[in-house]
Design a protein around this motif. Structure first.
Motif, PDB file in Angstrom:
ATOM      1  N   PHE A  14      16.794   9.796   3.882  1.00 31.66           N
ATOM      2  CA  PHE A  14      17.050   9.011   3.052  1.00 31.66           C
ATOM      3  C   PHE A  14      16.658   7.458   3.439  1.00 31.66           C
ATOM      4  N   SER A  15      16.698   7.077   4.420  1.00 34.29           N
ATOM      5  CA  SER A  15      16.607   5.839   4.962  1.00 34.29           C
ATOM      6  C   SER A  15      15.107   5.352   4.762  1.00 34.29           C
ATOM      7  N   VAL A  16      13.874   6.188   4.977  1.00 32.32           N
ATOM      8  CA  VAL A  16      12.639   6.065   4.863  1.00 32.32           C
ATOM      9  C   VAL A  16      11.806   6.471   3.757  1.00 32.32           C
ATOM     10  N   GLY A  17      12.586   7.384   2.965  1.00 29.96           N
ATOM     11  CA  GLY A  17      12.153   7.792   1.762  1.00 29.96           C
ATOM     12  C   GLY A  17      11.004   8.975   1.839  1.00 29.96           C
ATOM     13  N   PHE A  18      10.904   9.663   3.088  1.00 30.37           N
ATOM     14  CA  PHE A  18       9.917  10.850   3.042  1.00 30.37           C
ATOM     15  C   PHE A  18      10.681  12.065   3.671  1.00 30.37           C
ATOM     16  N   ASN A  52      12.720  -4.560   8.232  1.00 32.21           N
ATOM     17  CA  ASN A  52      11.723  -4.291   7.316  1.00 32.21           C
ATOM     18  C   ASN A  52      11.224  -2.932   7.607  1.00 32.21           C
ATOM     19  N   GLY A  53      11.810  -1.973   8.402  1.00 29.85           N
ATOM     20  CA  GLY A  53      11.512  -0.719   8.554  1.00 29.85           C
ATOM     21  C   GLY A  53      12.011  -0.167   9.603  1.00 29.85           C
ATOM     22  N   SER A  54      11.569   1.373   9.989  1.00 27.43           N
ATOM     23  CA  SER A  54      12.306   2.009  11.086  1.00 27.43           C
ATOM     24  C   SER A  54      11.169   2.784  11.889  1.00 27.43           C
ATOM     25  N   VAL A  55      11.580   2.650  13.192  1.00 28.27           N
ATOM     26  CA  VAL A  55      10.532   2.966  14.216  1.00 28.27           C
ATOM     27  C   VAL A  55      10.957   4.695  14.868  1.00 28.27           C
ATOM     28  N   GLU A  65      -0.560  12.654  22.869  1.00 28.78           N
ATOM     29  CA  GLU A  65      -0.455  11.109  23.239  1.00 28.78           C
ATOM     30  C   GLU A  65       0.765  10.588  22.393  1.00 28.78           C
ATOM     31  N   ALA A  66       1.545   9.944  23.356  1.00 30.87           N
ATOM     32  CA  ALA A  66       2.893   9.507  22.310  1.00 30.87           C
ATOM     33  C   ALA A  66       2.561   8.251  21.587  1.00 30.87           C
ATOM     34  N   LEU A  67       3.188   8.216  20.487  1.00 28.60           N
ATOM     35  CA  LEU A  67       3.048   7.094  19.776  1.00 28.60           C
ATOM     36  C   LEU A  67       4.330   6.469  19.046  1.00 28.60           C
ATOM     37  N   ALA A  68       4.255   5.181  18.739  1.00 28.32           N
ATOM     38  CA  ALA A  68       5.590   4.636  18.155  1.00 28.32           C
ATOM     39  C   ALA A  68       5.191   4.471  16.510  1.00 28.32           C
ATOM     40  N   VAL A  69       6.027   5.235  15.623  1.00 32.55           N
ATOM     41  CA  VAL A  69       5.457   5.041  14.220  1.00 32.55           C
ATOM     42  C   VAL A  69       6.451   4.194  13.398  1.00 32.55           C
ATOM     43  N   LYS A  70       6.018   3.312  12.813  1.00 33.69           N
ATOM     44  CA  LYS A  70       6.887   2.443  11.927  1.00 33.69           C
ATOM     45  C   LYS A  70       6.502   2.875  10.620  1.00 33.69           C
ATOM     46  N   ILE A  71       7.856   2.937   9.980  1.00 31.83           N
ATOM     47  CA  ILE A  71       7.828   3.302   8.436  1.00 31.83           C
ATOM     48  C   ILE A  71       8.248   2.152   7.764  1.00 31.83           C
ATOM     49  N   ILE A  72       7.522   1.764   6.772  1.00 29.09           N
ATOM     50  CA  ILE A  72       7.867   0.540   6.165  1.00 29.09           C
ATOM     51  C   ILE A  72       8.195   0.914   4.601  1.00 29.09           C
ATOM     52  N   PRO A  73       9.290   0.871   4.254  1.00 25.49           N
ATOM     53  CA  PRO A  73       9.685   1.246   2.765  1.00 25.49           C
ATOM     54  C   PRO A  73       9.419   0.001   2.057  1.00 25.49           C
ATOM     55  N   CYS A  74       8.856   0.211   0.666  1.00 26.19           N
ATOM     56  CA  CYS A  74       8.385  -1.016  -0.163  1.00 26.19           C
ATOM     57  C   CYS A  74       9.022  -0.795  -1.690  1.00 26.19           C
ATOM     58  N   SER A  75       9.679  -1.873  -1.941  1.00 30.79           N
ATOM     59  CA  SER A  75      10.099  -1.622  -3.527  1.00 30.79           C
ATOM     60  C   SER A  75       9.122  -1.781  -4.702  1.00 30.79           C
ATOM     61  N   MET A 105      -1.164   5.271   7.148  1.00 31.33           N
ATOM     62  CA  MET A 105      -1.321   5.901   6.191  1.00 31.33           C
ATOM     63  C   MET A 105      -0.472   5.493   5.128  1.00 31.33           C
ATOM     64  N   VAL A 106      -1.347   5.231   3.842  1.00 26.54           N
ATOM     65  CA  VAL A 106      -0.447   4.544   2.711  1.00 26.54           C
ATOM     66  C   VAL A 106       0.016   5.294   1.893  1.00 26.54           C
ATOM     67  N   LEU A 107       1.272   5.467   1.535  1.00 25.71           N
ATOM     68  CA  LEU A 107       1.819   6.700   0.448  1.00 25.71           C
ATOM     69  C   LEU A 107       2.301   5.515  -0.789  1.00 25.71           C
ATOM     70  N   GLU A 108       1.182   5.390  -1.587  1.00 22.55           N
ATOM     71  CA  GLU A 108       1.576   4.668  -2.726  1.00 22.55           C
ATOM     72  C   GLU A 108       2.576   5.245  -3.769  1.00 22.55           C
ATOM     73  N   ASP A 109       2.512   6.582  -3.859  1.00 23.63           N
ATOM     74  CA  ASP A 109       3.469   7.315  -4.730  1.00 23.63           C
ATOM     75  C   ASP A 109       4.931   7.086  -4.112  1.00 23.63           C
ATOM     76  N   GLU A 110       5.021   6.992  -2.982  1.00 27.95           N
ATOM     77  CA  GLU A 110       6.381   6.961  -2.324  1.00 27.95           C
ATOM     78  C   GLU A 110       6.882   5.660  -1.870  1.00 27.95           C
ATOM     79  N   LEU A 111       5.636   4.646  -1.976  1.00 29.62           N
ATOM     80  CA  LEU A 111       5.734   3.321  -1.531  1.00 29.62           C
ATOM     81  C   LEU A 111       6.213   3.183  -0.280  1.00 29.62           C
ATOM     82  N   ASN A 112       5.493   3.668   0.649  1.00 30.07           N
ATOM     83  CA  ASN A 112       5.718   3.887   2.017  1.00 30.07           C
ATOM     84  C   ASN A 112       4.350   3.392   2.960  1.00 30.07           C
ATOM     85  N   ILE A 113       4.452   2.625   3.910  1.00 29.09           N
ATOM     86  CA  ILE A 113       3.284   2.556   4.766  1.00 29.09           C
ATOM     87  C   ILE A 113       3.723   3.254   6.034  1.00 29.09           C
TER      88      ILE A 113
END
Length: 285
Positions: A14-18, A52-55, A65-75, A105-113
């Motif tokens: 719910f918080s990041v929309g995917f 402006n997002g969740s990590v 290899e470990a990554l930190a992935v930032k999810i940026i929801p956009c209105s 990866m840009v998810l334009e349909d879900e407005l997420n980066i």
């Protein structure tokens, strides 16, 4: 990047929309828009939550290899395009004291980066300062020196960070011939070109670490220097260097800083840091 997780119970769907795919529970796979390389995100392992997002914790597929992935929801699409400036900024800033960009990866349909970043093994200066065994004086001096190197490079690139603070300084293991842990600057979500600042008059940042000029829209490289001084004071004193009643009321703190309230200078600590703190919180550092 690795943040401080204060929201263990957050439902990330719910918080990041995917949503999750049909693979391993809790994991979602993404593909870098430029290279096609795949990386996976553990939607149940939250490293941090920001304005402006969740990590979340992630890995490169194949290597692990470990990554930190930032999810940026956009209105909106317009907001999404604006937020992509952070991606472009990080791509342009290659420095050993800056958390490195890995994929996007840009998810334009879900407005997420979905942006994959270098993972910091030891967390933030905020977390380390609050730990049972905080950094030694020597370690802290090295970390602040690392942060200043990062800012020097950022400023030489014509960029103002605008949100330097302990939680945006992350500590990684020894690398590239450096035989100690290394501090790196992260979160360029509010960073801005000094040229763009000439035509803007807005206020961004975290009040406890903001220079007085920032509250009236006068931002410059000096704003970041002020913030690193307050950050050093925080790490030495193990608290925000203002009176508790001000810290508890951000608006009250903001007006107090504008009217002349200054960060408290630690009475004890590494001599080099105490000198740097005193110089950085002058009107014009």
């Amino acid at each position: 990047e690795k943040g401080d997780n204060h929201d263990e119970g957050v439902d990330m769907e719910f918080s990041v929309g995917f949503s999750e795919d049909d693979g391993e529970p809790g994991w979602t796979e993404y593909t870098d828009d430029e290279t096609g390389k795949a990386f996976s995100v553990n939607t149940k392992e939250i490293l941090g939550m920001g304005g402006n997002g969740s990590v979340l914790k992630g890995t490169w597929d194949g290597t692990g290899e470990a990554l930190a992935v930032k999810i940026i929801p956009c209105s909106s699409i317009d907001v999404l395009q604006s937020q992509l400036l952070e991606v472009k900024t990080l791509q342009s800033l290659q420095h050993p004291n800056i958390i490195q960009y890995k994929a996007c990866m840009v998810l334009e349909d879900e407005l997420n980066i979905v942006m994959a970043l270098e993972y910091a093994d030891y967390g933030s200066l905020e977390t380390l300062t609050e730990a049972k065994y905080p950094p030694s004086e020597r370690e802290l001096t090295n970390y602040i020196a690392d942060a200043l190197r990062a800012l020097g490079f950022v400023h030489s690139s014509g960029i103002v960070h605008r949100d330097v603070k302990p939680s945006n300084l992350l500590v990684c293991g020894a690398e590239n011939g450096v035989k100690r842990r290394v501090c790196k600057l992260t979160d360029f979500g509010t960073a801005i070109s000094i040229d763009v600042l000439q035509t803007q008059n807005d206020c961004h940042g975290t009040p406890s670490f903001m220079a007085p000029e920032m509250f009236v829209g006068e931002v410059g490289f000096f704003s970041d220097i002020w913030a690193i001084g307050v950050t050093a004071a925080y790490c030495i004193m193990k608290r925000v260097p203002y009176d508790d009643d001000l810290v508890a009321q951000p608006m009250k703190l903001m007006f107090a800083i504008v009217e002349g309230e200054r960060p408290q200078i630690p009475e004890e600590g590494p001599e080099k840091l105490l000198s740097m703190i005193a110089k950085s919180v002058n009107e014009i550092p």
